[in-house]
Design a protein around this motif. Structure first.
Motif, PDB file in Angstrom:
ATOM      1  N   THR A   9       0.826  -1.199   0.000  1.00  0.00           N
ATOM      2  CA  THR A   9       0.000   0.000   0.000  1.00  0.00           C
ATOM      3  C   THR A   9       0.868   1.259   0.000  1.00  0.00           C
ATOM      4  OG1 THR A   9      -1.778  -1.183   1.115  1.00  0.00           O
ATOM      5  CG2 THR A   9      -1.805   1.216   1.279  1.00  0.00           C
ATOM      6  N   LYS A  10       1.903   1.259   0.817  1.00  0.00           N
ATOM      7  CA  LYS A  10       2.807   2.414   0.868  1.00  0.00           C
ATOM      8  C   LYS A  10       3.479   2.646  -0.481  1.00  0.00           C
ATOM      9  CE  LYS A  10       4.066   2.506   5.761  1.00  0.00           C
ATOM     10  NZ  LYS A  10       5.176   2.343   6.720  1.00  0.00           N
ATOM     11  N   LYS A  11       3.962   1.571  -1.112  1.00  0.00           N
ATOM     12  CA  LYS A  11       4.607   1.696  -2.426  1.00  0.00           C
ATOM     13  C   LYS A  11       3.653   2.282  -3.453  1.00  0.00           C
ATOM     14  CE  LYS A  11       7.955  -2.048  -2.022  1.00  0.00           C
ATOM     15  NZ  LYS A  11       8.366  -3.369  -2.517  1.00  0.00           N
ATOM     16  N   ALA A  12       2.442   1.763  -3.483  1.00  0.00           N
ATOM     17  CA  ALA A  12       1.454   2.228  -4.460  1.00  0.00           C
ATOM     18  C   ALA A  12       1.107   3.697  -4.231  1.00  0.00           C
ATOM     19  CB  ALA A  12       0.208   1.356  -4.407  1.00  0.00           C
ATOM     20  N   ILE A  13       0.900   4.082  -2.984  1.00  0.00           N
ATOM     21  CA  ILE A  13       0.544   5.471  -2.689  1.00  0.00           C
ATOM     22  C   ILE A  13       1.707   6.414  -2.999  1.00  0.00           C
ATOM     23  CG2 ILE A  13       0.018   7.083  -0.799  1.00  0.00           C
ATOM     24  CD1 ILE A  13      -1.982   5.016   0.212  1.00  0.00           C
ATOM     25  N   GLN A  14       2.924   5.994  -2.736  1.00  0.00           N
ATOM     26  CA  GLN A  14       4.075   6.839  -3.082  1.00  0.00           C
ATOM     27  C   GLN A  14       4.135   7.082  -4.588  1.00  0.00           C
ATOM     28  OE1 GLN A  14       7.222   4.599  -1.185  1.00  0.00           O
ATOM     29  NE2 GLN A  14       7.120   5.838   0.670  1.00  0.00           N
ATOM     30  N   LYS A  15       3.864   6.046  -5.375  1.00  0.00           N
ATOM     31  CA  LYS A  15       3.840   6.219  -6.832  1.00  0.00           C
ATOM     32  C   LYS A  15       2.694   7.132  -7.248  1.00  0.00           C
ATOM     33  CE  LYS A  15       6.175   2.197  -8.694  1.00  0.00           C
ATOM     34  NZ  LYS A  15       6.068   1.058  -9.607  1.00  0.00           N
ATOM     35  N   MET A  44      -8.452  11.139 -13.141  1.00  0.00           N
ATOM     36  CA  MET A  44      -7.136  10.876 -13.721  1.00  0.00           C
ATOM     37  C   MET A  44      -6.322   9.921 -12.859  1.00  0.00           C
ATOM     38  SD  MET A  44      -5.806  14.442 -15.308  1.00  0.00           S
ATOM     39  CE  MET A  44      -6.167  15.449 -13.883  1.00  0.00           C
ATOM     40  N   LEU A  45      -6.461  10.039 -11.549  1.00  0.00           N
ATOM     41  CA  LEU A  45      -5.653   9.224 -10.654  1.00  0.00           C
ATOM     42  C   LEU A  45      -6.237   7.841 -10.397  1.00  0.00           C
ATOM     43  CD1 LEU A  45      -4.487  12.035  -8.299  1.00  0.00           C
ATOM     44  CD2 LEU A  45      -3.037  10.574  -9.673  1.00  0.00           C
ATOM     45  N   SER A  46      -7.479   7.604 -10.768  1.00  0.00           N
ATOM     46  CA  SER A  46      -8.083   6.290 -10.560  1.00  0.00           C
ATOM     47  C   SER A  46      -7.336   5.213 -11.341  1.00  0.00           C
ATOM     48  CB  SER A  46      -9.555   6.299 -10.967  1.00  0.00           C
ATOM     49  OG  SER A  46     -10.292   7.050 -10.047  1.00  0.00           O
ATOM     50  N   HIS A  47      -7.000   5.505 -12.588  1.00  0.00           N
ATOM     51  CA  HIS A  47      -6.249   4.532 -13.378  1.00  0.00           C
ATOM     52  C   HIS A  47      -4.876   4.286 -12.766  1.00  0.00           C
ATOM     53  CE1 HIS A  47      -4.529   3.246 -17.538  1.00  0.00           C
ATOM     54  NE2 HIS A  47      -4.608   2.247 -16.700  1.00  0.00           N
ATOM     55  N   ALA A  48      -4.239   5.348 -12.285  1.00  0.00           N
ATOM     56  CA  ALA A  48      -2.941   5.204 -11.627  1.00  0.00           C
ATOM     57  C   ALA A  48      -3.075   4.343 -10.370  1.00  0.00           C
ATOM     58  CB  ALA A  48      -2.376   6.580 -11.279  1.00  0.00           C
ATOM     59  N   PHE A  53      -1.300  -0.237  -7.632  1.00  0.00           N
ATOM     60  CA  PHE A  53      -1.618  -1.306  -6.678  1.00  0.00           C
ATOM     61  C   PHE A  53      -1.420  -2.674  -7.321  1.00  0.00           C
ATOM     62  CE2 PHE A  53      -3.334   1.906  -3.872  1.00  0.00           C
ATOM     63  CZ  PHE A  53      -3.124   1.369  -2.617  1.00  0.00           C
ATOM     64  N   ALA A  54      -1.771  -2.823  -8.590  1.00  0.00           N
ATOM     65  CA  ALA A  54      -1.537  -4.093  -9.292  1.00  0.00           C
ATOM     66  C   ALA A  54      -0.039  -4.396  -9.354  1.00  0.00           C
ATOM     67  CB  ALA A  54      -2.136  -4.057 -10.691  1.00  0.00           C
ATOM     68  N   GLU A  55       0.769  -3.378  -9.628  1.00  0.00           N
ATOM     69  CA  GLU A  55       2.228  -3.572  -9.657  1.00  0.00           C
ATOM     70  C   GLU A  55       2.744  -4.032  -8.294  1.00  0.00           C
ATOM     71  OE1 GLU A  55       3.930   0.135 -10.950  1.00  0.00           O
ATOM     72  OE2 GLU A  55       3.447  -0.232 -13.056  1.00  0.00           O
ATOM     73  N   ALA A  56       2.262  -3.411  -7.240  1.00  0.00           N
ATOM     74  CA  ALA A  56       2.700  -3.788  -5.895  1.00  0.00           C
ATOM     75  C   ALA A  56       2.281  -5.218  -5.568  1.00  0.00           C
ATOM     76  CB  ALA A  56       2.143  -2.804  -4.860  1.00  0.00           C
ATOM     77  N   GLU A 123      -5.465  17.943  -0.931  1.00  0.00           N
ATOM     78  CA  GLU A 123      -4.100  18.260  -1.345  1.00  0.00           C
ATOM     79  C   GLU A 123      -3.319  17.017  -1.780  1.00  0.00           C
ATOM     80  OE1 GLU A 123      -5.407  19.144   1.689  1.00  0.00           O
ATOM     81  OE2 GLU A 123      -6.017  21.115   0.962  1.00  0.00           O
ATOM     82  N   PHE A 124      -3.905  15.850  -1.588  1.00  0.00           N
ATOM     83  CA  PHE A 124      -3.292  14.569  -1.942  1.00  0.00           C
ATOM     84  C   PHE A 124      -2.026  14.300  -1.126  1.00  0.00           C
ATOM     85  CE2 PHE A 124      -2.180  11.064  -4.865  1.00  0.00           C
ATOM     86  CZ  PHE A 124      -3.433  10.520  -5.017  1.00  0.00           C
ATOM     87  N   ASP A 125      -2.089  14.657   0.166  1.00  0.00           N
ATOM     88  CA  ASP A 125      -0.939  14.437   1.028  1.00  0.00           C
ATOM     89  C   ASP A 125      -1.268  13.643   2.296  1.00  0.00           C
ATOM     90  OD1 ASP A 125      -2.419  16.349   2.331  1.00  0.00           O
ATOM     91  OD2 ASP A 125      -0.773  17.767   2.593  1.00  0.00           O
ATOM     92  N   ALA A 126      -2.520  13.246   2.455  1.00  0.00           N
ATOM     93  CA  ALA A 126      -2.931  12.421   3.587  1.00  0.00           C
ATOM     94  C   ALA A 126      -3.905  11.367   3.065  1.00  0.00           C
ATOM     95  CB  ALA A 126      -3.590  13.279   4.666  1.00  0.00           C
ATOM     96  N   PHE A 127      -3.770  10.140   3.582  1.00  0.00           N
ATOM     97  CA  PHE A 127      -4.537   9.022   3.021  1.00  0.00           C
ATOM     98  C   PHE A 127      -5.060   8.100   4.111  1.00  0.00           C
ATOM     99  CE2 PHE A 127      -1.223  10.379   0.182  1.00  0.00           C
ATOM    100  CZ  PHE A 127      -1.871  10.498  -1.037  1.00  0.00           C
ATOM    101  N   THR A 128      -6.199   7.514   3.821  1.00  0.00           N
ATOM    102  CA  THR A 128      -6.719   6.392   4.581  1.00  0.00           C
ATOM    103  C   THR A 128      -7.063   5.329   3.562  1.00  0.00           C
ATOM    104  OG1 THR A 128      -7.635   7.765   6.339  1.00  0.00           O
ATOM    105  CG2 THR A 128      -8.580   5.575   6.074  1.00  0.00           C
ATOM    106  N   VAL A 129      -6.660   4.102   3.831  1.00  0.00           N
ATOM    107  CA  VAL A 129      -6.922   3.007   2.907  1.00  0.00           C
ATOM    108  C   VAL A 129      -7.824   1.997   3.611  1.00  0.00           C
ATOM    109  CG1 VAL A 129      -5.889   1.151   1.541  1.00  0.00           C
ATOM    110  CG2 VAL A 129      -4.717   3.351   1.755  1.00  0.00           C
ATOM    111  N   LEU A 130      -8.942   1.707   2.972  1.00  0.00           N
ATOM    112  CA  LEU A 130      -9.895   0.735   3.503  1.00  0.00           C
ATOM    113  C   LEU A 130      -9.960  -0.451   2.551  1.00  0.00           C
ATOM    114  CD1 LEU A 130     -12.784   3.210   4.391  1.00  0.00           C
ATOM    115  CD2 LEU A 130     -11.008   2.334   5.916  1.00  0.00           C
ATOM    116  N   PHE A 131      -9.741  -1.634   3.091  1.00  0.00           N
ATOM    117  CA  PHE A 131      -9.791  -2.860   2.290  1.00  0.00           C
ATOM    118  C   PHE A 131     -10.940  -3.719   2.800  1.00  0.00           C
ATOM    119  CE2 PHE A 131      -8.604  -7.351   1.811  1.00  0.00           C
ATOM    120  CZ  PHE A 131      -8.486  -7.415   0.429  1.00  0.00           C
TER     121      PHE A 131
END
Length: 138
Positions: A9-15, A44-48, A53-56, A123-131
């Motif tokens: 998750t960290k890798k994907a969000i950093q990218k 635009m960022l949804s595809h990214a 995440f698929a790469e990670a 600002e795209f600098d804070a995140f919460t990830v829910l799985f």
């Protein structure tokens, strides 16, 4: 055990942040404020999100791919027979409420799906990830 880890998750969000920064620079070059409309930015960022995440995930499950076309799962992991739907939102309205929406017909048809929601600040600098593992219509 989940197939999606904190490190992945960290890798994907950093990218995603790097991608966002580059898009913002391009927009600024043309005197357009990327942050003025988070809905457009998130499209635009949804595809990214799906791609990164698929790469990670593919570091552990090499067959993992992102597709996201209409009628296709956002991420497919054939080794464990999983489909992962991805959603990105930065909230809306006066209080930046986060709506965790999904396609009801797909959920009913598939009976259960895994969902990955990335909630981000404007600002795209804070995140919460829910799985959500095997989310059902119930």
């Amino acid at each position: 055990m989940s197939y999606l880890t904190k490190d992945m998750t960290k890798k994907a969000i950093q990218k995603m942040q790097n991608f966002h920064s580059q898009i913002e620079s391009l927009y600024n070059e043309f005197d357009i404020d990327l942050l003025a409309n988070s809905g457009r930015r998130n499209v635009m960022l949804s595809h990214a999100q799906e791609k990164f995440f698929a790469e990670a995930i593919s570091e552990v499950f090499p067959g993992a791919t992102s597709d996201g076309r209409t009628g296709q799962a956002d991420i497919i992991i054939p080794e464990i027979k999983k489909e992962l739907e991805c959603k990105l939102t930065s909230g809306s309205g006066k209080y930046s409420a986060f709506e965790l929406q999904t396609d009801w017909e797909t959920l009913v048809k598939k009976q259960n799906l895994d969902y990955l929601y990335v909630l981000t600040s404007k600002e795209f600098d804070a995140f919460t990830v829910l799985f959500f593992d095997q989310l059902t219509a119930d």
